[in-house]
Design an enzyme around this catalytic site. Structure first.
Site, PDB file in Angstrom:
ATOM      1  N   TYR A   1       0.853  -1.239   0.093  1.00 52.68           N
ATOM      2  CA  TYR A   1      -0.076  -0.047   0.116  1.00 52.68           C
ATOM      3  C   TYR A   1       0.940   1.293   0.030  1.00 52.68           C
ATOM      4  O   TYR A   1       0.731   2.079  -0.858  1.00 52.68           O
ATOM      5  CB  TYR A   1      -1.073  -0.033   1.163  1.00 52.68           C
ATOM      6  CG  TYR A   1      -1.647   1.339   1.484  1.00 52.68           C
ATOM      7  CD1 TYR A   1      -2.795   1.552   0.599  1.00 52.68           C
ATOM      8  CD2 TYR A   1      -1.414   2.144   2.361  1.00 52.68           C
ATOM      9  CE1 TYR A   1      -3.659   2.900   0.598  1.00 52.68           C
ATOM     10  CE2 TYR A   1      -2.146   3.305   2.466  1.00 52.68           C
ATOM     11  CZ  TYR A   1      -3.473   3.538   1.276  1.00 52.68           C
ATOM     12  OH  TYR A   1      -4.069   4.593   1.655  1.00 52.68           O
TER      13      TYR A   1
ATOM     14  N   SER B   1      -1.868  13.742   8.424  1.00 53.43           N
ATOM     15  CA  SER B   1      -2.777  13.504   7.254  1.00 53.43           C
ATOM     16  C   SER B   1      -4.175  13.543   7.866  1.00 53.43           C
ATOM     17  O   SER B   1      -4.272  13.287   8.865  1.00 53.43           O
ATOM     18  CB  SER B   1      -2.646  12.075   6.591  1.00 53.43           C
ATOM     19  OG  SER B   1      -3.584  11.474   5.815  1.00 53.43           O
TER      20      SER B   1
ATOM     21  N   GLN C   1      -2.708  18.416   6.930  1.00 58.05           N
ATOM     22  CA  GLN C   1      -3.175  18.433   5.362  1.00 58.05           C
ATOM     23  C   GLN C   1      -4.558  17.794   5.403  1.00 58.05           C
ATOM     24  O   GLN C   1      -5.191  17.203   6.089  1.00 58.05           O
ATOM     25  CB  GLN C   1      -2.423  17.119   4.885  1.00 58.05           C
ATOM     26  CG  GLN C   1      -2.753  16.731   3.316  1.00 58.05           C
ATOM     27  CD  GLN C   1      -3.809  15.560   3.452  1.00 58.05           C
ATOM     28  OE1 GLN C   1      -3.907  14.674   4.288  1.00 58.05           O
ATOM     29  NE2 GLN C   1      -4.539  15.454   2.378  1.00 58.05           N
TER      30      GLN C   1
ATOM     31  N   THR D   1      -4.510  19.256  -0.299  1.00 63.97           N
ATOM     32  CA  THR D   1      -4.163  18.386  -1.353  1.00 63.97           C
ATOM     33  C   THR D   1      -5.494  18.531  -2.243  1.00 63.97           C
ATOM     34  O   THR D   1      -6.604  18.240  -1.970  1.00 63.97           O
ATOM     35  CB  THR D   1      -3.924  16.841  -0.872  1.00 63.97           C
ATOM     36  OG1 THR D   1      -3.014  16.851   0.073  1.00 63.97           O
ATOM     37  CG2 THR D   1      -3.865  16.095  -1.885  1.00 63.97           C
TER      38      THR D   1
ATOM     39  N   ARG E   1      -4.797   1.855  -8.406  1.00 64.97           N
ATOM     40  CA  ARG E   1      -3.550   1.392  -7.670  1.00 64.97           C
ATOM     41  C   ARG E   1      -3.596  -0.241  -7.868  1.00 64.97           C
ATOM     42  O   ARG E   1      -4.096  -0.707  -6.928  1.00 64.97           O
ATOM     43  CB  ARG E   1      -3.280   1.869  -6.496  1.00 64.97           C
ATOM     44  CG  ARG E   1      -3.214   3.396  -6.140  1.00 64.97           C
ATOM     45  CD  ARG E   1      -3.193   3.933  -4.814  1.00 64.97           C
ATOM     46  NE  ARG E   1      -3.362   5.259  -5.015  1.00 64.97           N
ATOM     47  CZ  ARG E   1      -3.716   6.071  -3.693  1.00 64.97           C
ATOM     48  NH1 ARG E   1      -4.224   5.761  -2.643  1.00 64.97           N
ATOM     49  NH2 ARG E   1      -3.907   7.594  -4.144  1.00 64.97           N
TER      50      ARG E   1
ATOM     51  N   LYS F   1      -1.141  21.555  -2.554  1.00 69.63           N
ATOM     52  CA  LYS F   1      -0.242  20.323  -2.807  1.00 69.63           C
ATOM     53  C   LYS F   1      -1.005  19.543  -3.834  1.00 69.63           C
ATOM     54  O   LYS F   1      -2.162  19.107  -4.060  1.00 69.63           O
ATOM     55  CB  LYS F   1      -0.190  19.427  -1.535  1.00 69.63           C
ATOM     56  CG  LYS F   1       0.674  18.255  -1.725  1.00 69.63           C
ATOM     57  CD  LYS F   1       0.748  17.221  -0.503  1.00 69.63           C
ATOM     58  CE  LYS F   1       1.681  16.251  -0.511  1.00 69.63           C
ATOM     59  NZ  LYS F   1       1.236  15.074  -1.617  1.00 69.63           N
TER      60      LYS F   1
ATOM     61  N   HIS G   1       1.805  13.055  -6.238  1.00 68.84           N
ATOM     62  CA  HIS G   1       1.217  12.258  -5.058  1.00 68.84           C
ATOM     63  C   HIS G   1       2.247  10.939  -4.986  1.00 68.84           C
ATOM     64  O   HIS G   1       1.473   9.744  -4.638  1.00 68.84           O
ATOM     65  CB  HIS G   1      -0.180  11.934  -5.450  1.00 68.84           C
ATOM     66  CG  HIS G   1      -1.118  11.626  -4.207  1.00 68.84           C
ATOM     67  ND1 HIS G   1      -1.981  12.790  -3.812  1.00 68.84           N
ATOM     68  CD2 HIS G   1      -1.320  10.417  -3.307  1.00 68.84           C
ATOM     69  CE1 HIS G   1      -2.548  12.592  -2.531  1.00 68.84           C
ATOM     70  NE2 HIS G   1      -2.239  10.950  -2.383  1.00 68.84           N
TER      71      HIS G   1
ATOM     72  N   ARG H   1       0.933   7.948  -7.204  1.00 69.95           N
ATOM     73  CA  ARG H   1       0.004   7.074  -6.772  1.00 69.95           C
ATOM     74  C   ARG H   1      -1.490   7.486  -7.422  1.00 69.95           C
ATOM     75  O   ARG H   1      -2.393   7.039  -7.201  1.00 69.95           O
ATOM     76  CB  ARG H   1      -0.341   7.286  -5.270  1.00 69.95           C
ATOM     77  CG  ARG H   1       0.864   6.462  -4.530  1.00 69.95           C
ATOM     78  CD  ARG H   1       0.754   6.968  -3.113  1.00 69.95           C
ATOM     79  NE  ARG H   1      -0.143   6.293  -2.332  1.00 69.95           N
ATOM     80  CZ  ARG H   1      -0.355   5.088  -1.904  1.00 69.95           C
ATOM     81  NH1 ARG H   1       0.371   4.217  -2.210  1.00 69.95           N
ATOM     82  NH2 ARG H   1      -1.473   4.747  -1.363  1.00 69.95           N
TER      83      ARG H   1
END
Length: 381
Positions: A24, A106, A127, A155, A164, A251, A275, A278
């Site tokens: 991950y 985060s 964030q 973000t 992903r 961001k 990112h 990702r």
């Protein structure tokens, strides 16, 4: 175990973590071309070696907004950090604060704002994602303010989740995911005890504080997936700029026109970022995107950069390409997974040592002296 570079922490983390967690963090979008180019493009940048410059006095210290940083590095926001070490956000924040650099929390952290902020002696950064649930966004901002957060990292490169594919293979998602994760935890007993048992609650603290109920991994995926907002535009961010009176960093900028729009919007800084590879595979690496963005907006706001930074040498390269400060994500996460707070502390010391060597051998006595003149050639030149 010999640890001499961040790559050693990655190898050790792969052995220690259940595969679903390692991959991950380690994986990227689609075929992961951008993920690989983030690293290889930086490695392809040649520095200009200079000698006999009396480098006995050297300073890595830099100013960013109203903060003094011991070196131009901050820890990036990484979701689920608390699943990689027991109360991982607290441990990482303490290591960053002890080294004199910012920790960025985060939105989707395991530990809530109220647990991490009192654990350190300097304001952390926070964030925030652009989400449909504006009530949650306002709640998170209010709580961050109350906890003493001064700098907001907003973000904007996640209006939809990235594809992903590695997650489906590792068990993070896909068929029989919950069962596969349990079986993997059973075969990694050190992690299972230290984090799986002793690291509880495995909650998304910032979200559950708002929703009033615990949120497990499946709920995390579902709630976020339903709340990303593809309709977002600069106009939608105006209320946040009015509400947030501290430094605000946008961001997820990869294009010079978007950087100019950030200046018009009134942002205090941007993060040149894909990112970590990702989100959209096939976009420019941050190292390739950075020079044009720096040419467009350098001096109008602060330029930060992330994606692909694995060493202090990479930090110097990014500064030479036009960044004021860099963010590191995977590198600190691997160190945290292996040795907790002590691992992050050691990693930051390695980064500082690598920066010092690079600066001595390029003749840069301060961060401001790291410029494009420090490069033999820029990427692609």
């Amino acid at each position: 175990m010999i640890i001499s570079a961040s790559t050693d922490y990655r190898a050790a983390a792969q052995r220690k973590l259940p595969p679903f967690l390692f991959h991950y963090a380690d994986g990227g979008a689609y075929a992961e071309h951008t993920l690989r180019h983030n690293v290889s493009d930086l490695a392809g940048i040649a520095l200009r070696q200079r000698v006999l410059n009396n480098m006995s006095e050297l300073s890595l210290e830099t100013k960013l907004f109203d903060e003094t940083l011991s070196m131009p590095v901050a820890l990036a926001p990484v979701g689920l950090t608390g699943m990689y070490a027991r109360r991982g956000e607290v441990q990482a924040a303490r290591a960053a604060a002890a080294h004199g650099i910012p920790f960025t929390m985060s939105t989707v952290s395991v530990c809530p704002i109220e647990e991490v902020a009192p654990a350190i002696n300097r304001p952390m950064w926070f964030q925030l994602y652009v989400l449909k649930d504006r009530g949650f966004m306002r709640n998170a901002l209010e709580r961050a303010k109350a906890a003493g957060v001064k700098t907001l990292v907003f973000t904007v490169d996640m209006p939809v989740p990235g594809a992903r594919y590695r997650d489906a293979h590792s068990g993070m998602s896909g068929k029989n995911g919950p069962l596969r994760r349990v079986l993997q935890a059973m075969t990694h007993p050190e992690w299972a005890w230290d984090v799986g048992v002793m690291g509880r609650p495995h909650d998304l603290g910032n979200i559950s504080k708002y929703r009033g109920n615990p949120t497990g991994l499946a709920d995390y995926i579902g709630w976020l997936g339903n709340n990303f907002d593809p309709s977002i535009s600069w106009k939608d961010l105006e209320w946040i700029r009015e509400f947030w009176d501290g430094p605000m960093i946008i961001k997820g900028i990869l294009d010079a026109d978007d950087a100019r729009d950030a200046v018009k919007f009134g942002a205090d800084g941007i993060v040149v970022s894909n990112h970590g590879g990702r989100q959209l595979d096939g976009v420019l690496s941050s190292a390739r995107a950075l020079p044009a963005i720096a040419d467009a907006v350098k001096g109008d706001l602060k330029i930060l950069a992330d994606s692909g930074i694995r060493s202090g040498l990479d930090v110097v390269r990014m500064i030479a390409l036009g960044a004021d400060t860099v963010l590191i994500g995977r590198a600190f996460l691997y160190a945290l997974a292996v040795h907790g707070q002590a691992g992050v502390k050691n990693l930051l010391e390695l980064f500082e040592k690598e920066m010092r060597v690079a600066m001595v051998l390029t003749g840069a006595k301060s961060i401001s002296e790291i410029t494009r003149d420090s490069l033999v050639r820029e990427l692609g030149a």
